[in-house]
Enzyme design. Sequence first.
Site, PDB file in Angstrom:
ATOM      1  N   LEU A 133      66.812  46.026   0.999  1.00  0.00           N
ATOM      2  CA  LEU A 133      67.674  46.385   2.117  1.00  0.00           C
ATOM      3  C   LEU A 133      67.560  47.888   2.295  1.00  0.00           C
ATOM      4  CD1 LEU A 133      71.006  44.417   1.385  1.00  0.00           C
ATOM      5  CD2 LEU A 133      69.224  43.804   3.030  1.00  0.00           C
ATOM      6  N   ASP A 134      67.664  48.360   3.525  1.00  0.00           N
ATOM      7  CA  ASP A 134      67.684  49.797   3.753  1.00  0.00           C
ATOM      8  C   ASP A 134      68.892  50.406   3.044  1.00  0.00           C
ATOM      9  OD1 ASP A 134      65.472  49.576   5.364  1.00  0.00           O
ATOM     10  OD2 ASP A 134      66.605  49.606   7.239  1.00  0.00           O
ATOM     11  N   GLN A 135      68.783  51.667   2.683  1.00  0.00           N
ATOM     12  CA  GLN A 135      69.864  52.342   1.963  1.00  0.00           C
ATOM     13  C   GLN A 135      71.181  52.283   2.734  1.00  0.00           C
ATOM     14  OE1 GLN A 135      68.810  56.218   0.541  1.00  0.00           O
ATOM     15  NE2 GLN A 135      70.872  56.738  -0.142  1.00  0.00           N
TER      16      GLN A 135
ATOM     17  N   ARG B  47      66.475  46.993  13.319  1.00  0.00           N
ATOM     18  CA  ARG B  47      66.841  48.264  13.936  1.00  0.00           C
ATOM     19  C   ARG B  47      65.935  48.582  15.129  1.00  0.00           C
ATOM     20  NH1 ARG B  47      66.951  52.091   8.715  1.00  0.00           N
ATOM     21  NH2 ARG B  47      67.548  53.687  10.260  1.00  0.00           N
TER      22      ARG B  47
END
Length: 243
Positions: A71-73, A177
């Site tokens: 997962l992205d930060q 995104r």
Amino acid sequence: MTRNREIPAISPEDLALVQGMVLHEDNSLIAFNKPAGLAVQAGSGVARSLDGLMAAFSRSNGKRPRLVHRLDQGTSGVIVAAKTQPVAAKLSEAFAGRGVQKTYLALVKGRLPPAETGVADAALVKVEEGGKARMIIARPDRKGAQAARTGWRVLARQGEFALMQMSPETGRMHQIRVHLMALGCPILGDALYGEGQATAPRLMLHAARLDLAHPEGGRRVLEAPVPEDFRAAAGAAGIQAGL
């Protein structure tokens, strides 16, 4: 799981943090509710990562769980680690082969689609800009382009804001995104593809649900509750339904 590694010391604070993140644990896997801001893997400038916190679950022989996806930060929500190498191989194959159904929630702002449901089907390619990697929409025949599909559904609207349910069929970097940016309604707080902190203090993207084939048989649904800051951002945007 990682083997032949010395078990690093872990502080009481980090131990409490990672233990408090556990959503589900069995003989094969551990599911965590990752908070926004916690990096999944170590890197330049990263003081703490979920991968590093896996030391809290190390066995006496040094083996520890292995994360099988990312997962992205800035993204919160459910993420899974395998306890053994065979389980890691099975789960990694499932994620790569679209055997896992993923559901995200996103708070967005902009030119909302008039339809209530749809599919973003646009190939992506990684580029370097200012020393940072990002993804852009690309022609399918462009060198390095990767096919990417994301199903979407508008759960609630309020003016130029919306709560959207996102169901990525592929797992490209920053896929949700970029597809939302391309639709005209980037995620609140997205500094790379949107207006950043002008709209929210962090990326308002939450990995809410994973439906996967369990290595021991059957399917397992893993869900992470919506964080309070996500609910607060939705409320500030005038969105009350859908959460």
